[in-house]
Structure formats: structure tokens, C-alpha cells
Design a protein around this motif. Sequence first.
Motif, mmCIF file in Angstrom:
data_model
loop_
_atom_site.group_PDB
_atom_site.id
_atom_site.type_symbol
_atom_site.label_atom_id
_atom_site.label_comp_id
_atom_site.label_asym_id
_atom_site.label_seq_id
_atom_site.Cartn_x
_atom_site.Cartn_y
_atom_site.Cartn_z
ATOM 1 N N PHE A 1 0.886 -1.160 0.000
ATOM 2 C CA PHE A 1 0.000 0.000 0.000
ATOM 3 C C PHE A 1 0.925 1.211 0.000
ATOM 4 O O PHE A 1 1.871 1.264 0.780
ATOM 5 C CB PHE A 1 -0.877 0.043 1.251
ATOM 6 C CG PHE A 1 -1.638 -1.229 1.522
ATOM 7 C CD1 PHE A 1 -2.369 -1.858 0.529
ATOM 8 C CD2 PHE A 1 -1.633 -1.803 2.784
ATOM 9 C CE1 PHE A 1 -3.075 -3.033 0.785
ATOM 10 C CE2 PHE A 1 -2.337 -2.966 3.062
ATOM 11 C CZ PHE A 1 -3.064 -3.583 2.050
ATOM 12 N N MET B 1 -2.623 0.418 -4.360
ATOM 13 C CA MET B 1 -2.431 -0.939 -3.847
ATOM 14 C C MET B 1 -1.814 -1.775 -4.952
ATOM 15 O O MET B 1 -2.132 -1.594 -6.128
ATOM 16 C CB MET B 1 -3.771 -1.590 -3.486
ATOM 17 C CG MET B 1 -4.438 -1.059 -2.281
ATOM 18 S SD MET B 1 -5.892 -2.094 -1.901
ATOM 19 C CE MET B 1 -6.437 -1.251 -0.430
ATOM 20 N N ILE C 1 -6.221 6.190 0.091
ATOM 21 C CA ILE C 1 -5.543 4.967 0.519
ATOM 22 C C ILE C 1 -5.793 4.592 1.973
ATOM 23 O O ILE C 1 -6.016 3.429 2.281
ATOM 24 C CB ILE C 1 -4.032 5.013 0.184
ATOM 25 C CG1 ILE C 1 -3.394 3.632 0.338
ATOM 26 C CG2 ILE C 1 -3.318 6.079 0.986
ATOM 27 C CD1 ILE C 1 -3.896 2.602 -0.643
ATOM 28 N N VAL D 1 -7.660 1.146 2.814
ATOM 29 C CA VAL D 1 -7.032 0.076 3.592
ATOM 30 C C VAL D 1 -7.866 -0.200 4.850
ATOM 31 O O VAL D 1 -8.054 -1.357 5.229
ATOM 32 C CB VAL D 1 -5.568 0.404 3.933
ATOM 33 C CG1 VAL D 1 -4.982 -0.638 4.896
ATOM 34 C CG2 VAL D 1 -4.729 0.476 2.663
ATOM 35 N N GLY E 1 -12.312 -0.407 -3.305
ATOM 36 C CA GLY E 1 -11.661 0.707 -2.623
ATOM 37 C C GLY E 1 -12.508 1.973 -2.647
ATOM 38 O O GLY E 1 -13.510 2.061 -3.353
#
Length: 144
Positions: A3, A20, A42, A46, A68
Motif C-alpha cells: 500500500f 495498492m 488509501i 485500507v 476501494g
Amino acid sequence: MSFSVRPGQGEPSGFDLGDMEWAGDFGRISSQGHVPDQGMMIYLSVSLLLDQLRGFLDGSTRVLSYHGIDTSFGLVFRRGKQGISVGPRTGRGVIARVGRDALVEAVLCAADEMAESRPGGVDEGDAGREDYLASLRELRAAVG
């Protein structure tokens, strides 16, 4: 797997864009280099992954479709007789087939690396940072 936070975004924020990358014995999936762009928020992405994996690993659900935040990038995790397969959310294919413990270790390792590299610069109290660190703690506690 990794990541990463994209450079050049100014002051660190829990809403930074990043990418990613997942690699396995059968291929590779990355959010980088696509048109349109598949970069994502991000830390939030995550966090969502950690939360969804926690439920998937502890539950009886056989398939987890992950998507995501603010991106078209996604993954599918399928529980089967030979372990957990990881593949793209769109289309067919498998990039990896792993055991539960190996998946957890790889995800936690990548999340820890990102936590050590950037969120320290993100202000305490930042919603994205707090969510990220909470999700990391909760997954770690759930898998023992």
C-alpha cells in the motif's frame, strides 16, 4: 502486497491518494497505471479492507468483494478447499491462492509498513488516520 501514498500531495492527510499492489504465484493486480486513474483514498481504502477481511475471516461467508474508496479498483476473495483465492473484482482470474494465516500476515505487514512510513506525519485527530489505526488494531486483535 503493498500500500503506498502518492507523493506531492502537500501536508499529510488521512485522505491522501495512494495505490495498492497485490502479487501472487499467478499474477499481479495494481491500481497504478490505469486510464482512468484507479488511485484511491488509501488510508480509508485500507481501513475498509481490514474491516471487511476481519468479518470475512471470522465468518462463514465464502466470498468477499472488496471495492476501494473513490476508485474502480477492487478485489475478490474466495474461500475454498485449497485456501483463499485473490483475484480482480472485474473479470475472472486468480493472482494468488493462500492460507488464512498467510493472507493475514501479508495484509498486516503491508498495513504496518504504511503506518510506519506516513501516518506519523498525519495530525492526531485526523479522521482518516484514526480510522486506519483503529482498523489495524481491530484486525490484529481479532486474529490473535
